[in-house]
Design an enzyme around this catalytic site. Structure first.
Site, short mmCIF file in Angstrom:
data_model
loop_
_atom_site.label_atom_id
_atom_site.label_comp_id
_atom_site.label_asym_id
_atom_site.label_seq_id
_atom_site.Cartn_x
_atom_site.Cartn_y
_atom_site.Cartn_z
CG ASP A 64 -1.81 1.21 1.33
OD1 ASP A 64 -2.40 1.57 0.30
OD2 ASP A 64 -1.93 1.80 2.41
CB SER A 65 0.27 4.80 -0.55
OG SER A 65 -0.89 4.89 0.24
CB CYS A 106 -3.42 0.38 -2.38
SG CYS A 106 -3.43 2.12 -2.82
CD GLU A 143 0.19 6.72 6.02
OE1 GLU A 143 1.34 6.68 6.49
OE2 GLU A 143 -0.41 5.71 5.59
CB CYS A 195 -9.27 4.60 0.65
SG CYS A 195 -7.65 4.96 1.36
CG HIS A 246 -4.88 4.93 4.51
ND1 HIS A 246 -4.35 4.37 3.38
CD2 HIS A 246 -3.83 5.45 5.20
CE1 HIS A 246 -3.03 4.55 3.38
NE2 HIS A 246 -2.69 5.19 4.47
N1 DGL Z 1 -4.76 2.99 1.11
C1 DGL Z 1 -4.74 3.68 -0.17
C2 DGL Z 1 -6.01 3.37 -0.92
O1 DGL Z 1 -6.61 2.36 -0.61
C3 DGL Z 1 -4.40 5.11 0.03
C4 DGL Z 1 -3.92 5.78 -1.21
C5 DGL Z 1 -3.21 7.07 -0.98
O2 DGL Z 1 -2.04 7.00 -0.62
O3 DGL Z 1 -3.79 8.12 -1.22
O4 DGL Z 1 -6.43 4.05 -1.79
#
Ligand code: DGL
Length: 270
Positions: free
Chosen positions: A10-11, A73, A152, A186, A188
């Protein structure tokens, strides 16, 4: 049987929502997790940049000899070309398919909400699938660019006033449209699930992409004969920025499971 690790990326921290489910469902599997914390967020970026980052994330996981790659992600899953994923030397799954299917089973009134990053909402990925799966579906979508930085930075404790203010704003159109099912598009966002649920009320089903994709991945591993044969697997975590911030929020989130060692890598070399 295949004892090689599962690669998850993931990011940033969002993919841990998938790792937590994988650890519960498949305790015997080894997991290599990569969080691109040096380049998070991906969601406000353009398509070409997201694809370039994704290629590097995948190359890193392949260098760790993984047997399967899960893009935990929504942004990557909505952007990385499926025809490219098919060419990879190991099976690859994103989160959009399993998540849209779970929403199909959950909705009664065919009013479905989709929250996601700007790239995910722009791509229309969830929308296209939902329209195929649910005839006559009414979709309310909302890009939520502020939520990834919020998570984050650790604003995930239930009742956090900054998080509540933002969520109330982003969720107002969902309440107005009377959705009975809300896709947390997402990975997150499930870290904010308690607050989202408080705002939306107990009758709205929240679909957690990490959770439903981990379930789908378990089925796929089993069908492909790729399950590991051991009772207790290990997780190893890699990030592209200083591990300190990651460790404190990851611990907060992973709760009972305190993860494994976290190492920093130079992702631009892959
Ligand atoms: N967890 C990522 C997602 O599901 C986040 C992406 C981001 O870094 O903006 O989209």
């Amino acid at each position: 049987m295949d004892n090689r690790p599962i690669g998850v990326f993931d990011s940033g921290l969002g993919g841990l929502t998938g790792v937590r489910e994988l650890r519960k469902l498949l305790p015997g599997e080894d997991i290599i997790y990569f969080g691109d914390t040096g380049r998070v967020p991906y969601g406000p970026r353009g398509k070409d940049t997201i694809i370039q980052y994704t290629r590097q994330d995948i190359a890193f996981l392949l260098s760790k000899n993984v047997k399967y790659i899960m893009a935990a992600c929504g942004t990557v899953s909505s952007t990385y070309p499926p025809q490219e994923a098919k060419q990879l030397p190991v099976p690859f799954c994103g989160v959009v398919g399993a998540t849209a299917r779970a929403a199909t089973y959950a909705t009664q009134n065919r009013r479905v909400g989709v929250m996601g990053t700007p790239a995910t909402i722009r791509s229309g990925s969830y929308e296209v699938l939902l329209r195929q799966l649910i005839p006559g579906v009414e979709i309310t979508k909302q890009a939520c660019p502020m939520l990834v930085p919020l998570v984050e930075n650790g604003y995930i404790q239930d009742g956090n006033p900054v998080a509540m203010l933002l969520l109330e704003e982003y969720l107002a159109p969902m309440q107005k449209a009377q959705v009975d099912t809300l896709i947390l598009g997402c990975t997150h966002y499930p870290l904010l699930k308690g607050m989202i649920s408080k705002i939306m009320g107990p009758n709205v089903s929240l679909i957690d992409p990490g959770k439903v994709t981990a379930e789908a991945l378990k089925r796929d591993l089993s069908e492909k004969g790729l399950l590991a044969k051991r009772t207790q697997g290990q997780a190893q975590y890699y990030v592209s920025d200083d591990p300190d911030g990651f460790i404190s929020v990851a611990d907060l989130f992973l709760g009972e499971y305190r993860g494994g060692p976290v190492k920093q890598i130079a992702i631009e070399k892959y």
